[in-house]
Design a protein around this motif. Structure first.
Motif, short mmCIF file in Angstrom:
data_model
loop_
_atom_site.label_atom_id
_atom_site.label_comp_id
_atom_site.label_asym_id
_atom_site.label_seq_id
_atom_site.Cartn_x
_atom_site.Cartn_y
_atom_site.Cartn_z
N GLN A 56 26.68 -31.06 -34.52
CA GLN A 56 26.71 -32.24 -35.39
C GLN A 56 27.01 -31.88 -36.84
O GLN A 56 27.62 -32.66 -37.56
N SER A 57 26.60 -30.69 -37.26
CA SER A 57 26.80 -30.30 -38.66
C SER A 57 28.25 -29.92 -38.97
O SER A 57 28.59 -29.74 -40.13
N LYS A 58 29.10 -29.84 -37.98
CA LYS A 58 30.49 -29.41 -38.19
C LYS A 58 31.41 -30.54 -38.64
O LYS A 58 32.49 -30.28 -39.16
N ALA A 59 31.02 -31.78 -38.44
CA ALA A 59 31.91 -32.90 -38.78
C ALA A 59 31.08 -34.15 -39.04
O ALA A 59 29.91 -34.22 -38.67
N TYR A 60 31.72 -35.13 -39.65
CA TYR A 60 31.00 -36.38 -39.87
C TYR A 60 31.08 -37.30 -38.66
O TYR A 60 30.31 -38.26 -38.56
N HIS A 61 32.00 -37.01 -37.74
CA HIS A 61 32.07 -37.77 -36.49
C HIS A 61 32.32 -36.80 -35.33
O HIS A 61 33.24 -35.99 -35.40
N THR A 62 31.48 -36.88 -34.31
CA THR A 62 31.60 -36.00 -33.14
C THR A 62 31.69 -36.85 -31.89
O THR A 62 30.86 -37.74 -31.68
N HIS A 63 32.72 -36.59 -31.09
CA HIS A 63 32.88 -37.28 -29.82
C HIS A 63 32.82 -36.23 -28.70
O HIS A 63 33.66 -35.34 -28.63
N TYR A 64 31.80 -36.35 -27.86
CA TYR A 64 31.62 -35.39 -26.77
C TYR A 64 32.53 -35.78 -25.61
O TYR A 64 32.52 -36.92 -25.16
N GLU A 65 33.31 -34.81 -25.14
CA GLU A 65 34.26 -35.04 -24.04
C GLU A 65 33.64 -34.71 -22.68
O GLU A 65 33.69 -35.51 -21.77
N GLN A 66 33.11 -33.49 -22.55
CA GLN A 66 32.52 -33.08 -21.28
C GLN A 66 31.69 -31.82 -21.48
O GLN A 66 31.77 -31.16 -22.51
N ILE A 103 39.89 -32.70 -34.23
CA ILE A 103 39.98 -31.29 -33.84
C ILE A 103 39.23 -31.13 -32.53
O ILE A 103 38.04 -31.45 -32.44
N SER A 104 39.92 -30.66 -31.52
CA SER A 104 39.28 -30.40 -30.22
C SER A 104 38.71 -28.99 -30.23
O SER A 104 39.40 -28.03 -30.55
N GLU A 105 37.45 -28.88 -29.87
CA GLU A 105 36.75 -27.59 -29.86
C GLU A 105 35.92 -27.45 -28.60
O GLU A 105 35.48 -28.44 -28.02
N THR A 106 35.72 -26.20 -28.22
CA THR A 106 34.80 -25.88 -27.14
C THR A 106 33.74 -24.95 -27.71
O THR A 106 34.06 -23.92 -28.31
N PHE A 107 32.49 -25.32 -27.55
CA PHE A 107 31.38 -24.51 -28.01
C PHE A 107 30.70 -23.87 -26.79
O PHE A 107 30.07 -24.57 -26.00
#
Length: 135
Positions: A56-66, A103-107
């Motif tokens: 959550q701290s990486k962006a002001y909006h986070t959309h979880y994909e899977q 930005i699409s990311e995988t953590f």
């Protein structure tokens, strides 16, 4: 001296000569695959309802994909289980750059998940999320 022919289903494998001792042939152990069909969806719901602060701290909006998991081990006690997992959380992030670009990311993560096997829900999850690739 006693000679044995050891056969397998696909025909003779090898011939052994035994001199007063026993020879035991063992197959290499096979690691079983552990699968819980509803785990990825349950962890996805858990992450959406309990957003990890590190993401959550990486962006002001986070959309979880899977969420994808790979079960490393499982401990089952009565109707509950403790699952040790590795996996990835796939998200789209919108940063405060002035652009409407996602930005699409995988953590990647590893951790322990406590499950209720009857209700098919996650009671608690302790995930160690790796954000070292994020700068």
């Amino acid at each position: 001296m006693t000679t044995f022919v050891v056969k397998r289903r696909d025909g003779p494998r090898f011939i052994l000569s035994i001199y007063g001792f026993r020879l035991v042939a063992i197959n290499k152990p096979i690691n079983p695959t552990i699968a819980i069909g509803w785990l990825n969806q349950a962890l996805f719901s858990y992450v959406v309802n309990n957003p990890p602060p590190v993401i959550q701290s990486k962006a002001y909006h986070t959309h979880y994909e899977q969420v994808k998991t790979d079960i490393q081990s499982i401990e089952i006690n009565d109707l509950e289980a403790l699952v040790h997992v590795e996996g990835g959380i796939y998200v789209d992030l919108k940063c405060e750059t002035g652009e409407d670009r996602l930005i699409s990311e995988t953590f990647p993560f590893e951790g322990e998940i406590s499950l209720s096997l009857v209700e098919k829900v996650i009671k608690h999850a302790k995930l160690n999320i790796d954000d070292s690739h994020w700068y």
